[in-house]
Design a protein around this motif. Structure first.
Motif, short mmCIF file in Angstrom:
data_model
loop_
_atom_site.label_atom_id
_atom_site.label_comp_id
_atom_site.label_asym_id
_atom_site.label_seq_id
_atom_site.Cartn_x
_atom_site.Cartn_y
_atom_site.Cartn_z
N PHE A 197 23.62 -4.14 35.92
CA PHE A 197 23.09 -3.85 34.60
C PHE A 197 21.68 -3.27 34.69
CE2 PHE A 197 26.31 -6.81 32.85
CZ PHE A 197 26.83 -5.96 31.91
N GLU A 198 20.87 -3.83 35.57
CA GLU A 198 19.50 -3.34 35.71
C GLU A 198 19.48 -1.90 36.18
OE1 GLU A 198 15.58 -3.08 35.46
OE2 GLU A 198 16.67 -4.86 34.84
N LEU A 199 20.27 -1.61 37.19
CA LEU A 199 20.26 -0.26 37.75
C LEU A 199 20.92 0.75 36.82
CD1 LEU A 199 21.06 -0.92 41.50
CD2 LEU A 199 18.87 -0.30 40.49
N LEU A 200 22.08 0.37 36.28
CA LEU A 200 22.84 1.33 35.49
C LEU A 200 22.33 1.48 34.06
CD1 LEU A 200 26.44 0.47 36.68
CD2 LEU A 200 25.00 2.36 37.41
N LEU A 201 22.04 0.36 33.44
CA LEU A 201 21.70 0.43 32.02
C LEU A 201 20.20 0.49 31.76
CD1 LEU A 201 24.33 -2.04 30.59
CD2 LEU A 201 24.39 0.43 30.61
N ASN A 202 19.49 -0.52 32.21
CA ASN A 202 18.07 -0.59 31.84
C ASN A 202 17.26 0.58 32.39
OD1 ASN A 202 18.65 -2.92 30.52
ND2 ASN A 202 17.96 -4.25 32.15
N THR A 203 17.45 0.88 33.65
CA THR A 203 16.68 1.97 34.25
C THR A 203 17.03 3.30 33.61
OG1 THR A 203 16.68 0.74 36.32
CG2 THR A 203 16.04 3.04 36.44
N SER A 204 18.30 3.53 33.37
CA SER A 204 18.69 4.80 32.75
C SER A 204 18.20 4.90 31.31
CB SER A 204 20.20 5.00 32.84
OG SER A 204 20.86 3.95 32.19
N VAL A 205 18.21 3.78 30.58
CA VAL A 205 17.71 3.81 29.21
C VAL A 205 16.20 4.06 29.19
CG1 VAL A 205 17.33 2.38 27.15
CG2 VAL A 205 19.56 2.42 28.22
N LEU A 206 15.48 3.43 30.11
CA LEU A 206 14.03 3.67 30.17
C LEU A 206 13.71 5.11 30.56
CD1 LEU A 206 12.69 0.37 31.72
CD2 LEU A 206 12.10 1.34 29.52
N ASN A 207 14.49 5.64 31.49
CA ASN A 207 14.28 7.05 31.86
C ASN A 207 14.59 7.97 30.68
OD1 ASN A 207 13.54 6.33 34.43
ND2 ASN A 207 15.55 6.71 35.32
N ALA A 208 15.66 7.66 29.95
CA ALA A 208 16.00 8.47 28.77
C ALA A 208 14.92 8.36 27.71
CB ALA A 208 17.35 8.02 28.21
N LEU A 209 14.37 7.17 27.53
CA LEU A 209 13.29 6.99 26.56
C LEU A 209 12.06 7.80 26.97
CD1 LEU A 209 11.99 5.61 24.11
CD2 LEU A 209 11.40 3.73 25.62
N SER A 210 11.73 7.77 28.24
CA SER A 210 10.57 8.54 28.72
C SER A 210 10.78 10.04 28.47
CB SER A 210 10.34 8.29 30.21
OG SER A 210 10.06 6.94 30.43
N LEU A 211 11.99 10.53 28.76
CA LEU A 211 12.29 11.94 28.50
C LEU A 211 12.23 12.26 27.01
CD1 LEU A 211 15.24 12.56 30.97
CD2 LEU A 211 12.95 13.54 31.08
N TYR A 212 12.78 11.36 26.19
CA TYR A 212 12.78 11.56 24.74
C TYR A 212 11.34 11.65 24.22
CZ TYR A 212 13.37 10.52 19.79
OH TYR A 212 13.31 10.56 18.42
N GLU A 213 10.49 10.72 24.68
CA GLU A 213 9.10 10.73 24.21
C GLU A 213 8.35 11.97 24.69
OE1 GLU A 213 7.55 6.98 25.50
OE2 GLU A 213 8.21 5.97 23.67
N GLU A 214 8.66 12.42 25.90
CA GLU A 214 8.00 13.60 26.42
C GLU A 214 8.42 14.87 25.68
OE1 GLU A 214 7.91 15.95 30.63
OE2 GLU A 214 7.82 13.76 30.70
N ILE A 215 9.70 14.95 25.34
CA ILE A 215 10.21 16.15 24.66
C ILE A 215 9.79 16.18 23.19
CG2 ILE A 215 12.33 17.27 23.87
CD1 ILE A 215 13.59 16.38 26.54
N THR A 216 9.94 15.06 22.50
CA THR A 216 9.66 15.05 21.06
C THR A 216 8.21 14.76 20.72
OG1 THR A 216 10.24 12.71 20.90
CG2 THR A 216 12.02 14.31 20.50
N GLN A 217 7.43 14.31 21.70
CA GLN A 217 6.03 13.93 21.47
C GLN A 217 5.90 12.83 20.42
OE1 GLN A 217 3.50 15.18 23.40
NE2 GLN A 217 5.14 16.19 24.52
N LYS A 218 6.90 11.94 20.36
CA LYS A 218 6.88 10.80 19.44
C LYS A 218 6.97 9.52 20.25
CE LYS A 218 9.51 13.06 15.78
NZ LYS A 218 10.76 13.02 15.02
N LYS A 219 6.23 8.51 19.84
CA LYS A 219 6.31 7.21 20.47
C LYS A 219 7.31 6.37 19.69
CE LYS A 219 3.22 7.46 23.71
NZ LYS A 219 3.58 7.34 25.10
#
Length: 162
Positions: A53-75
């Motif tokens: 769960f940590e490797l597949l879900l949490n890490t991928s969700v955090l990476n997706a969140l980081s990309l989302y924040e970088e692209i949209t410039q929204k926190k």
């Protein structure tokens, strides 16, 4: 060696390697910190499930969140991002119903499989069929009849080429 200032404001000399390491490590620390506050793992899970769960879900969700924040410039908080992610994953596609769209649905009520019941009536009569045929919860969405999985496949020719 590079001159830097420490947290007290005094100038110190550090190797460039240390500064590069600290710069790269700070992003990992931020991700770990965000993950520690809103970790969906529970204490009852086995250790190997936690790793998966940590490797597949949490890490991928955090990476997706980081990309989302970088692209949209929204926190956005990790909790609200997970909610948005789940809503989008569970979003149903609208299907156009056709006459031959037979689907097996599970219902709250129970009934006897119509095919099994017919065969049992032919073998030994109604009382025999009522005593032998099991009651099930699966019903065809278009026929509105109860079917066991095997009879549903046979009746609607699922998995067989015509």
């Amino acid at each position: 060696m590079v001159k830097t200032t420490n947290k007290f404001g005094s100038d110190i000399v550090k190797p460039k390697l240390i500064l590069d390491y600290n710069k790269g490590k700070s992003l990992v620390d931020v991700c770990d910190l965000r993950n520690s506050y809103h970790n969906p793992l529970r204490r009852t899970l086995k250790w190997y499930k936690k790793i998966a769960f940590e490797l597949l879900l949490n890490t991928s969700v955090l990476n997706a969140l980081s990309l989302y924040e970088e692209i949209t410039q929204k926190k956005i908080s990790i909790t609200s991002f997970r909610e948005i992610l789940i809503e989008n994953l569970l979003e149903k596609k609208e299907e156009i119903p056709t006459e031959n769209s037979h689907k097996l649905l599970e219902t709250k009520s129970r009934g006897r499989c119509s095919n099994c019941y017919k065969h049992m009536v032919a073998q030994g009569g109604r009382k025999h069929a009522q005593s032998i045929t099991r009651q099930i919860r699966t019903k065809c969405s278009s026929c509105k009849r109860f079917y066991c999985i095997q009879c549903f496949s046979e009746e609607h020719k699922i998995g067989k080429t015509k």
